[in-house]
Design an enzyme around this catalytic site. Structure first.
Site, short mmCIF file in Angstrom:
data_model
loop_
_atom_site.label_atom_id
_atom_site.label_comp_id
_atom_site.label_asym_id
_atom_site.label_seq_id
_atom_site.Cartn_x
_atom_site.Cartn_y
_atom_site.Cartn_z
N HIS A 83 0.82 -1.22 0.00
CA HIS A 83 0.00 0.00 0.00
C HIS A 83 0.85 1.27 0.00
O HIS A 83 0.36 2.33 -0.33
CB HIS A 83 -1.06 -0.01 1.12
CG HIS A 83 -0.58 0.26 2.51
ND1 HIS A 83 -0.31 -0.74 3.42
CD2 HIS A 83 -0.33 1.42 3.15
CE1 HIS A 83 0.07 -0.20 4.56
NE2 HIS A 83 0.07 1.11 4.43
N ASP A 219 1.24 -7.75 2.29
CA ASP A 219 1.33 -6.31 2.02
C ASP A 219 2.79 -5.85 1.84
O ASP A 219 3.35 -5.19 2.70
CB ASP A 219 0.66 -5.55 3.18
CG ASP A 219 0.33 -4.12 2.81
OD1 ASP A 219 0.86 -3.61 1.80
OD2 ASP A 219 -0.45 -3.49 3.54
N SER A 646 4.06 2.01 8.43
CA SER A 646 3.84 1.05 7.36
C SER A 646 5.16 0.78 6.65
O SER A 646 5.88 1.70 6.29
CB SER A 646 2.85 1.60 6.35
OG SER A 646 1.56 1.31 6.78
#
Ligand code: ARG
Ligand code: GLU
Length: 716
Positions: A83, A219, A646
């Site tokens: 992402h 991810d 992230s």
């Protein structure tokens, strides 16, 4: 012996009861290092951060401003989340090369894809510069002058403190203005896409699974840093060569067990752990509910269109994901704050604080802080609500208003700076708007407009609401705007923006869409913003003194970490499951089996690529499978993370890479405001799943060969 064991148990209980916190890597010696060792860490604080030898911080850059990455080969290969690379992957995608759907892998360096504007920033050095920043400040009479002087000092110091020509100085504030720290950084500008799994792996579960455990998302994506021939930052060039890092993380595929030590390094963006109860109460009961309701309405409309029309789905996928992410987070946060009685816990803390103030004889300095907070948060409430409603409706979720606001700013610019500035901005606007209209569907936005203007009319605080929008018929207003405004298409707006400034301003002021945003923006900027800013400044000043008092009145050993501010931090804890609700226990690990359980053929969130199913059926996991014969996928731990973490590396006790941080669990999303070690968990994709996808699924052995992989010792 028995006593020793009891003592150890005591220490252990103390430590595990007190986890949480995101710490400055250059200041771990002492309390943090001891705690980390008690939790099982085998390396030293020096190996995490030092200025002399290469260390972990040299392998953990910030990725493109908002995420974190880690270096995993001596040829500048870096790993981050899918992402985080999403925009880049989307930009390289077309109908013929749909990398979002099918994934992308560079099997040779020549195939790696450059990304305009993408940057990766390393930290060279961290230094406390508080006395320098505060020089000459205390003598000044009032708050505004003090703030001005601090800003002047910072900008002078950024220019004058020693650094190399290719480096940057950046001074940041910690503990709400009680400490200032310098970061010397190097920013690389030639970053190329190396690999990304298909979205059905990298975004598996999409918004339904977002912020939720158990999780099955692969991810991750891979990029490579390129440098000039001196290994320094350079703009993209075919002459550039792969960056040679000071340090790259070894990767351990030995696997993790519950209660193993883990730590996460990265760039957490923003937390507010020291807000007073009055502020938390406002977030829980006033601000979050309004923001959630607005996004809820907008998302429902978009989702309805996206499910029926594939072209709209492509146009809105990225925007939808962005809006949905925090919509969902605020819901989890609100729920968690309520369930954990955060307001009452804060009140208890405050009562205790007040007693300490009295005991220390500091009433004159600190005795009124909490009363000030109460007063100011009461006074700011309607202004803060109006601000959030205006921002969410006009600047974020109704596209035609967001666009209209750019024209509103154009008009302001003309009023303040004149013709030349107007022309430059207008030309930039026209050039930039192509991208906007490519993904804009007026039918979708008309319905969003209808819903959100109705919300505005009934929820914007009455004392500020423009007369025109009292008892609004939103359907008919939407109809007028979307049939008559020139803002609905690129061709029309180009016409609207042509001619000299006088013509343009006359014409936009006749436009029905512009009229709406102008009414709302004028109202907000005149009736709400000035007063909001005035009270907010008071809250900022009170918060700084409150933080100072907390630091001063707590014992030296207290675990008081600075709120996140997008600078490099270390957080540590243990791999651990949790109990979200009575009678329910979550295990800390998920496996590929869960992907197959969730599989819905053809679904846009839960489809699974055939090749992955084949590998699963054949149990063809290579050396990456766990000792129980399954393919590990994700795990959770007590690390205290937030947005910006992230892509952060999760490391084991030896500083080896074991996973990639990408989310938090639903019940623990409140950790930005109130961290509870019982239910706050960060979610990481297991590095073995990443390598399995790269190696077995994509066959990109070229990448595997670059890495330093530590395997379990073969027992005979
Ligand atoms: N919740 C994670 C984060 O805050 C993942 C977001 C990815 N976006 C999404 N809509 N699924 O960034
Ligand atoms: N997904 C988040 C990010 O983009 C990290 C998750 C979190 O907020 O904890 O940084």
């Amino acid at each position: 012996m028995k006593f020793l064991r009891l003592l150890l148990l005591f220490v252990f209980v103390q430590v595990s009861a007190q986890q949480g916190g995101m710490w400055i890597p250059s200041m771990l010696k002492g309390m943090n290092e001891n705690e980390m060792k008690t939790l099982g860490m085998k390396i030293t604080a020096e190996q995490i951060y030092s200025i002399n030898k290469s260390n972990l911080k040299d392998a953990v850059p910030q990725f493109d401003g908002g995420c974190t990455a880690e270096v995993i080969s001596d040829k500048g290969l870096i790993l981050t989340n899918h992402h985080c690379g999403f925009d880049a992957i989307q930009n390289h995608s077309s109908v013929d090369h749909d990398y979002l759907t099918n994934g992308f892998w560079a099997y040779k360096m020549e195939d790696e894809l450059p990304n305009k504007g993408m940057v990766v920033t390393f930290i060279i050095r961290i230094e406390d510069v508080t006395p320098k920043v505060l020089e000459g400040v205390s003598a000044l009479p009032n708050e505004a002058d003090k703030q001005k002087k601090i800003q002047e000092n910072i900008s002078t110091l950024n220019k004058t403190l020693p650094k190399e020509a290719w480096q940057e100085n950046s001074i940041r504030t910690f503990y709400d203005g009680n400490q200032y720290i310098l970061f010397v950084t190097e920013t690389y500008k030639d970053i190329r896409l190396v690999g990304a799994p298909p979205s059905s792996i990298g975004k598996f579960g999409s918004d339904t699974d977002n912020w939720v455990w158990p999780r099955h998302t692969g991810d991750f994506s891979m990029f490579r840093i390129y440098a000039d021939k001196n290994n320094r930052p350079a703009e993209y060039s075919t002459e550039n060569v792969p960056y040679k890092p000071k340090y790259s993380l070894p990767i351990s595929i030995k696997g993790v067990k519950e209660n193993d030590f883990t730590m996460v390094m990265g760039y957490p963006g923003r937390t507010q752990e020291y807000l007073p109860s009055a502020a938390v109460d406002q977030i829980v009961n006033t601000l979050n509910p309004a923001k959630i309701a607005i996004r809820d309405a907008a998302l429902k409309v978009q989702d309805g269109f996206m499910r029926k029309d594939n072209a709209i789905k492509i146009q809105y996928a990225s925007k939808y994901a962005g809006v949905a992410n925090y919509w969902k987070k605020w819901m989890g946060e609100t729920k968690g704050l309520k369930k954990s009685n955060a307001v009452a816990m804060k009140q208890k803390f405050e009562k205790n604080f007040q007693e300490k103030v009295i005991k220390a004889g500091k009433q004159a300095e600190y005795g009124n802080l909490l009363a000030d907070f109460d007063k100011n948060y009461t006074n700011i409430k309607d202004y803060a609500l109006a601000r959030d409603i205006f921002t969410e409706i006009a600047l974020r979720n109704t596209e035609i208003l967001t666009l209209g606001y750019k024209l509103y700013q154009l008009e302001q610019l003309y009023n303040n700076k004149g013709e030349q500035a107007f022309n430059d901005r207008r030309n930039n606007l026209i050039n930039g708007l192509g991208d906007f209209y490519k993904d804009f569907n007026p039918n979708v936005d008309q319905k969003v407009f209808e819903q959100l203007m109705a919300f505005y009319s009934s929820n914007y605080p009455k004392q500020f609401l423009p007369a025109a929008y009292e008892n609004l018929n939103a359907v008919s207003l939407a109809n007028t705007v979307f049939t008559q405004s020139q803002l609905v298409s690129y061709d029309k707006i180009k016409v609207l923006l042509s001619g000299d400034s006088k013509t343009v301003l006359e014409n936009i002021n006749k436009d029905k869409g512009f009229e709406v945003i102008k009414t709302m923006a004028d109202n907000y900027l005149k009736n709400v913003a000035p007063k909001y800013d005035e009270i907010n400044l008071k809250n900022i000043a009170t918060q700084r003194t409150y933080m100072k008092a907390i630091l001063e009145l707590s014992p030296k050993s207290a675990r008081i970490f600075p709120d996140a501010n997008s600078t490099l931090r270390v957080t540590y804890g243990k791999v651990k499951g949790y109990k979200p609700n009575d009678g329910v226990t979550y295990e800390p690990f998920t496996y590929l089996d869960g992907v197959i359980e969730k599989y819905v053929p053809g679904d846009y969130e839960f489809d699974v690529p055939k090749k992955l199913i084949d590998l699963y059926n054949a149990k063809d996991y290579g050396r990456y499978g766990a000792s129980n014969g399954k393919m590990p996928l994700a795990f959770i731990a007590t690390n205290h993370t937030t947005g910006g973490n992230s892509g952060s590396p999760a490391m084991d006790a030896n500083g080896n890479l074991i996973g990639l941080n990408f989310d938090r669990v639903w019940e623990g999303t409140m950790s930005d405001i109130y961290y509870s070690p019982d239910i706050c968990r960060n979610i990481m994709v297991d590095i073995r799943y990443v390598l399995f996808i790269v190696d077995k699924y994509a066959g990109a052995e070229n990448l595997i060969k670059e890495m330093k992989i530590i395997s379990p010792k073969m027992k005979k």
